[in-house]
Write a protein that holds these residues in place. Sequence first.
Motif, short mmCIF file in Angstrom:
data_model
loop_
_atom_site.label_atom_id
_atom_site.label_comp_id
_atom_site.label_asym_id
_atom_site.label_seq_id
_atom_site.Cartn_x
_atom_site.Cartn_y
_atom_site.Cartn_z
N LYS A 4 -20.72 -16.84 -25.97
CA LYS A 4 -20.28 -15.67 -25.42
C LYS A 4 -20.94 -15.21 -24.14
O LYS A 4 -22.11 -15.33 -24.16
CB LYS A 4 -20.12 -14.40 -26.32
CG LYS A 4 -18.88 -14.63 -27.09
CD LYS A 4 -18.74 -13.23 -28.08
CE LYS A 4 -17.64 -13.46 -29.09
NZ LYS A 4 -16.75 -12.46 -29.25
N ILE A 5 -20.30 -14.90 -23.15
CA ILE A 5 -20.79 -14.57 -21.74
C ILE A 5 -20.07 -13.22 -21.20
O ILE A 5 -18.83 -13.24 -21.46
CB ILE A 5 -20.69 -15.65 -20.68
CG1 ILE A 5 -21.47 -16.85 -21.22
CG2 ILE A 5 -21.12 -15.26 -19.35
CD1 ILE A 5 -21.11 -18.11 -20.34
N THR A 6 -20.71 -12.50 -20.69
CA THR A 6 -20.25 -11.32 -20.03
C THR A 6 -20.29 -11.30 -18.50
O THR A 6 -21.40 -11.63 -17.91
CB THR A 6 -21.08 -9.87 -20.44
OG1 THR A 6 -20.88 -9.76 -21.72
CG2 THR A 6 -20.39 -8.66 -20.00
N SER A 7 -19.13 -11.36 -17.90
CA SER A 7 -18.92 -11.68 -16.65
C SER A 7 -18.55 -10.11 -16.11
O SER A 7 -17.83 -9.58 -16.39
CB SER A 7 -18.05 -12.49 -16.08
OG SER A 7 -17.64 -12.50 -14.82
N THR A 8 -19.44 -9.79 -15.00
CA THR A 8 -19.25 -8.25 -14.52
C THR A 8 -18.54 -8.24 -13.15
O THR A 8 -18.53 -7.18 -12.48
CB THR A 8 -20.74 -7.42 -14.41
OG1 THR A 8 -21.59 -8.08 -13.46
CG2 THR A 8 -21.01 -7.27 -15.97
N SER A 9 -18.53 -9.47 -12.61
CA SER A 9 -18.01 -9.85 -11.16
C SER A 9 -16.96 -11.05 -11.16
O SER A 9 -17.69 -12.00 -12.07
CB SER A 9 -18.89 -9.64 -10.08
OG SER A 9 -19.98 -10.60 -10.41
N GLU A 10 -16.38 -11.01 -10.11
CA GLU A 10 -15.63 -12.58 -9.48
C GLU A 10 -16.94 -13.56 -9.58
O GLU A 10 -16.79 -14.61 -9.86
CB GLU A 10 -14.86 -12.22 -8.68
CG GLU A 10 -13.59 -11.71 -8.83
CD GLU A 10 -12.64 -11.76 -7.56
OE1 GLU A 10 -13.06 -12.26 -6.54
OE2 GLU A 10 -11.58 -11.09 -7.77
N MET A 11 -18.08 -12.98 -8.91
CA MET A 11 -19.20 -13.98 -8.63
C MET A 11 -20.04 -14.44 -9.95
O MET A 11 -20.11 -15.68 -10.03
CB MET A 11 -20.23 -13.13 -7.62
CG MET A 11 -21.10 -13.98 -7.11
SD MET A 11 -20.50 -15.29 -6.01
CE MET A 11 -21.41 -16.87 -6.35
#
Length: 152
Positions: A4-11
Amino acid sequence: MNYKITSTSEMDTIELAQNIESEKFPNMVICLIGDLGSGKTIFTKGLAASLEVKEEITSPTFNIIKEYTSGELPLYHMDVYRLDGNPNDIGIEDYYDKGGITVIEWADMIRDYLPEDRLEIKFRLSSEDEDTRIITITPYGSKYEELCEAIL
């Protein structure tokens, strides 16, 4: 095993794609699952940029399959949403061993036609923040397990 990964932006999503590209291999199949606007095409754009694909990457919703051959490996970008679960007429399985990387958006809609060995990436929108995505990566097969261990 799931990662599991949390992405907080498109980058963040693009960086994930770049990390996966760094471990690329011919005949790689990446299955993307998630609601509209959850990051599937952004991921594909990041992967394509890392492959040095020259063409602009857009969602192949109406084309179903777009082939990009200007990069390090061919990229076969598919959007199977409009197929109603039956991809027989387009020869989707032929792409799995054409020597490139196959990315399938809405892959859960054709689960019975997916290869046994693949990388499955699920994107889920966060209910707390419109920019945050919860990304779950599931490798199927030893090559994909090794890929995940190398980058995650």
